[in-house]
Design a protein around this motif. Structure first.
Motif, PDB file in Angstrom:
ATOM      1  N   CYS A 158      -8.835  -5.143  -5.704  1.00 17.79           N
ATOM      2  CA  CYS A 158     -10.242  -5.112  -5.309  1.00 17.79           C
ATOM      3  C   CYS A 158     -10.495  -6.260  -4.341  1.00 17.79           C
ATOM      4  O   CYS A 158     -10.306  -7.421  -4.686  1.00 17.79           O
ATOM      5  CB  CYS A 158     -11.148  -5.236  -6.527  1.00 17.79           C
ATOM      6  SG  CYS A 158     -11.022  -3.866  -7.688  1.00 17.79           S
ATOM      7  N   THR A 159     -10.935  -5.942  -3.135  1.00 14.79           N
ATOM      8  CA  THR A 159     -11.122  -6.959  -2.105  1.00 14.79           C
ATOM      9  C   THR A 159     -12.544  -6.912  -1.568  1.00 14.79           C
ATOM     10  O   THR A 159     -13.329  -6.022  -1.892  1.00 14.79           O
ATOM     11  CB  THR A 159     -10.148  -6.750  -0.938  1.00 14.79           C
ATOM     12  OG1 THR A 159     -10.548  -5.575  -0.200  1.00 14.79           O
ATOM     13  CG2 THR A 159      -8.720  -6.558  -1.445  1.00 14.79           C
ATOM     14  N   ASP A 177     -20.705  -5.277   0.660  1.00 17.64           N
ATOM     15  CA  ASP A 177     -20.815  -5.119  -0.786  1.00 17.64           C
ATOM     16  C   ASP A 177     -19.484  -5.252  -1.513  1.00 17.64           C
ATOM     17  O   ASP A 177     -19.454  -5.311  -2.732  1.00 17.64           O
ATOM     18  CB  ASP A 177     -21.434  -3.756  -1.121  1.00 17.64           C
ATOM     19  CG  ASP A 177     -22.847  -3.622  -0.585  1.00 17.64           C
ATOM     20  OD1 ASP A 177     -23.586  -4.616  -0.670  1.00 17.64           O
ATOM     21  OD2 ASP A 177     -23.193  -2.555  -0.065  1.00 17.64           O
ATOM     22  N   GLY A 178     -18.375  -5.257  -0.773  1.00 20.25           N
ATOM     23  CA  GLY A 178     -17.076  -5.375  -1.421  1.00 20.25           C
ATOM     24  C   GLY A 178     -16.724  -4.136  -2.221  1.00 20.25           C
ATOM     25  O   GLY A 178     -17.159  -3.028  -1.918  1.00 20.25           O
ATOM     26  N   ALA A 179     -15.918  -4.323  -3.274  1.00 18.81           N
ATOM     27  CA  ALA A 179     -15.425  -3.202  -4.080  1.00 18.81           C
ATOM     28  C   ALA A 179     -16.511  -2.754  -5.052  1.00 18.81           C
ATOM     29  O   ALA A 179     -16.647  -3.286  -6.146  1.00 18.81           O
ATOM     30  CB  ALA A 179     -14.167  -3.629  -4.830  1.00 18.81           C
ATOM     31  N   ASN A 180     -17.287  -1.765  -4.641  1.00 22.23           N
ATOM     32  CA  ASN A 180     -18.427  -1.323  -5.451  1.00 22.23           C
ATOM     33  C   ASN A 180     -18.396   0.181  -5.732  1.00 22.23           C
ATOM     34  O   ASN A 180     -19.433   0.802  -5.950  1.00 22.23           O
ATOM     35  CB  ASN A 180     -19.739  -1.703  -4.772  1.00 22.23           C
ATOM     36  CG  ASN A 180     -19.915  -0.985  -3.442  1.00 22.23           C
ATOM     37  OD1 ASN A 180     -19.001  -0.314  -2.962  1.00 22.23           O
ATOM     38  ND2 ASN A 180     -21.086  -1.117  -2.849  1.00 22.23           N
ATOM     39  N   LEU A 181     -17.193   0.768  -5.711  1.00 23.67           N
ATOM     40  CA  LEU A 181     -16.994   2.190  -5.996  1.00 23.67           C
ATOM     41  C   LEU A 181     -17.646   3.105  -4.962  1.00 23.67           C
ATOM     42  O   LEU A 181     -17.853   4.286  -5.219  1.00 23.67           O
ATOM     43  CB  LEU A 181     -17.514   2.552  -7.400  1.00 23.67           C
ATOM     44  CG  LEU A 181     -16.816   1.835  -8.569  1.00 23.67           C
ATOM     45  CD1 LEU A 181     -17.415   2.293  -9.899  1.00 23.67           C
ATOM     46  CD2 LEU A 181     -15.318   2.097  -8.560  1.00 23.67           C
ATOM     47  N   SER A 182     -17.939   2.586  -3.788  1.00 21.33           N
ATOM     48  CA  SER A 182     -18.513   3.411  -2.729  1.00 21.33           C
ATOM     49  C   SER A 182     -17.420   3.834  -1.749  1.00 21.33           C
ATOM     50  O   SER A 182     -16.271   3.409  -1.836  1.00 21.33           O
ATOM     51  CB  SER A 182     -19.601   2.644  -1.988  1.00 21.33           C
ATOM     52  OG  SER A 182     -19.022   1.681  -1.132  1.00 21.33           O
ATOM     53  N   ARG A 183     -17.814   4.683  -0.795  1.00 21.68           N
ATOM     54  CA  ARG A 183     -16.880   5.170   0.213  1.00 21.68           C
ATOM     55  C   ARG A 183     -16.622   4.131   1.317  1.00 21.68           C
ATOM     56  O   ARG A 183     -15.694   4.271   2.109  1.00 21.68           O
ATOM     57  CB  ARG A 183     -17.460   6.448   0.822  1.00 21.68           C
ATOM     58  CG  ARG A 183     -16.534   7.217   1.746  1.00 21.68           C
ATOM     59  CD  ARG A 183     -17.247   8.478   2.245  1.00 21.68           C
ATOM     60  NE  ARG A 183     -16.486   9.199   3.244  1.00 21.68           N
ATOM     61  CZ  ARG A 183     -15.564  10.096   2.957  1.00 21.68           C
ATOM     62  NH1 ARG A 183     -15.295  10.389   1.694  1.00 21.68           N
ATOM     63  NH2 ARG A 183     -14.918  10.725   3.921  1.00 21.68           N
ATOM     64  N   ALA A 184     -17.442   3.096   1.346  1.00 20.13           N
ATOM     65  CA  ALA A 184     -17.346   2.101   2.414  1.00 20.13           C
ATOM     66  C   ALA A 184     -15.945   1.511   2.508  1.00 20.13           C
ATOM     67  O   ALA A 184     -15.331   1.156   1.509  1.00 20.13           O
ATOM     68  CB  ALA A 184     -18.356   0.979   2.164  1.00 20.13           C
ATOM     69  N   ASP A 185     -15.428   1.428   3.723  1.00 18.61           N
ATOM     70  CA  ASP A 185     -14.117   0.838   4.030  1.00 18.61           C
ATOM     71  C   ASP A 185     -12.942   1.674   3.539  1.00 18.61           C
ATOM     72  O   ASP A 185     -11.789   1.250   3.646  1.00 18.61           O
ATOM     73  CB  ASP A 185     -13.973  -0.579   3.446  1.00 18.61           C
ATOM     74  CG  ASP A 185     -14.840  -1.575   4.185  1.00 18.61           C
ATOM     75  OD1 ASP A 185     -15.094  -1.352   5.378  1.00 18.61           O
ATOM     76  OD2 ASP A 185     -15.254  -2.560   3.570  1.00 18.61           O
ATOM     77  N   PRO A 223      -9.291  -2.137   3.420  1.00 13.62           N
ATOM     78  CA  PRO A 223     -10.047  -1.346   2.444  1.00 13.62           C
ATOM     79  C   PRO A 223     -10.510  -2.184   1.259  1.00 13.62           C
ATOM     80  O   PRO A 223      -9.832  -3.119   0.840  1.00 13.62           O
ATOM     81  CB  PRO A 223      -9.039  -0.280   2.003  1.00 13.62           C
ATOM     82  CG  PRO A 223      -7.704  -0.904   2.234  1.00 13.62           C
ATOM     83  CD  PRO A 223      -7.869  -1.749   3.468  1.00 13.62           C
ATOM     84  N   ALA A 224     -11.658  -1.831   0.730  1.00 15.30           N
ATOM     85  CA  ALA A 224     -12.186  -2.542  -0.435  1.00 15.30           C
ATOM     86  C   ALA A 224     -11.276  -2.345  -1.632  1.00 15.30           C
ATOM     87  O   ALA A 224     -11.216  -3.193  -2.519  1.00 15.30           O
ATOM     88  CB  ALA A 224     -13.593  -2.068  -0.748  1.00 15.30           C
ATOM     89  N   TYR A 225     -10.573  -1.196  -1.683  1.00 10.92           N
ATOM     90  CA  TYR A 225      -9.571  -0.955  -2.708  1.00 10.92           C
ATOM     91  C   TYR A 225      -8.230  -0.793  -2.017  1.00 10.92           C
ATOM     92  O   TYR A 225      -7.936   0.229  -1.412  1.00 10.92           O
ATOM     93  CB  TYR A 225      -9.930   0.298  -3.539  1.00 10.92           C
ATOM     94  CG  TYR A 225     -11.174   0.110  -4.349  1.00 10.92           C
ATOM     95  CD1 TYR A 225     -11.116  -0.438  -5.636  1.00 10.92           C
ATOM     96  CD2 TYR A 225     -12.424   0.439  -3.832  1.00 10.92           C
ATOM     97  CE1 TYR A 225     -12.261  -0.657  -6.382  1.00 10.92           C
ATOM     98  CE2 TYR A 225     -13.580   0.228  -4.577  1.00 10.92           C
ATOM     99  CZ  TYR A 225     -13.494  -0.316  -5.838  1.00 10.92           C
ATOM    100  OH  TYR A 225     -14.629  -0.530  -6.565  1.00 10.92           O
TER     101      TYR A 225
END
Length: 266
Positions: free
Chosen positions: A208-209, A215-223, A256-258
């Protein structure tokens, strides 16, 4: 476990040429540098309670985000956080693409390369070295941050890497820089194999990065698949276009956030 026994006396000496230290310092001193995943060859000596372990051509790179700074020019200015990679083969095309082919290794002996890829130190393929004290601003100086936290996690039954305090010395052939540091077990495939069944250890490991998201690793599609930014340094990486979602591509600015750390070729 002697390496991570708090009563053990651990020393780590890292030697590179002045030009290699200078390249490492200048190329990886920024958190958004395209060079940050590149390892440089170093010679490493590790002493555990007086017993010496010596390794040639150990991969070394800087790690961290806000801690990054130029720590070397013609002499050592300060300490830095490093990651050591005992199995690094230095044969990636990235060395050519980034103009650092002088550090690329061309293996004529496949058996020697295979042996290098299996090399480890007491079961560790990689090892993090983080200088202490840290967080010195505002009177919050901390000398054993991760040692304390990870030990607390384990006492509560949570999985956590092992860590310890060591004396680290950087050497360029004539100049030295010695400082206290925390050594930290990396959360990677060997970490999983030691703690899970053989079947479970084959699963996917994600880090998790913060990524490029606010917002970082927030379970969204971002990144994960695309970025909504007009910054030229954050263009979509080729590894995304090749279908490898979640596999970091530092050269093309994909963080990627993940971040998938195992099974990334699948």
């Amino acid at each position: 476990k002697t390496l991570f026994d708090f009563s053990s006396d651990v020393k780590i000496n890292i030697t590179m040429t002045p030009s290699a230290w200078a390249d490492l310092s200048s190329k990886q001193c920024r958190s958004d540098s395209i060079y940050n995943d590149l390892y440089f060859p170093s010679n490493v000596e590790i002493y555990v309670n007086g017993t010496r372990y010596s390794f040639n051509e150990v991969g070394i790179r800087m790690k961290g985000n806000t801690s990054r700074a130029e720590f070397y020019d013609t002499n050592f200015r300060t300490a830095a956080h490093f990651k050591l990679n005992f199995k690094c083969t230095f044969d990636s095309s990235d060395y050519d693409d980034l103009g650092l082919s002088k550090y690329k290794h061309r293996w004529d002996n496949p058996e020697a390369k295979a042996e290098r890829k299996d090399r480890n130190f007491v079961g560790l393929e990689k090892l993090d070295i983080k200088y202490i004290p840290r967080n010195t601003s505002g009177g919050g100086e901390c000398n054993a941050q991760e040692c304390y936290v990870y030990e607390s996690f384990r006492k509560e039954g949570l999985l956590a890497p092992y860590s310890n305090i060591c004396r680290s010395t950087l050497f360029d052939g004539s100049n030295t820089y010695a400082y206290n540091a925390e050594i930290i077990e990396c959360v990677d495939k060997p970490f999983l194999k030691k703690r899970f069944s053989k079947a479970d250890a084959k699963g996917d490991l994600y880090k998790c990065t913060w990524g490029n998201s606010t917002d970082g690793a927030n379970l969204s599609r971002a990144d994960a698949v695309s970025k909504e930014t007009d910054s030229s340094c954050y263009t979509v990486g080729t590894r995304i276009r090749n279908g490898l979602i979640g596999v970091e591509d530092v050269i093309h600015g994909y963080h990627p956030a993940y971040d998938l750390k195992t099974n990334d070729d699948a």
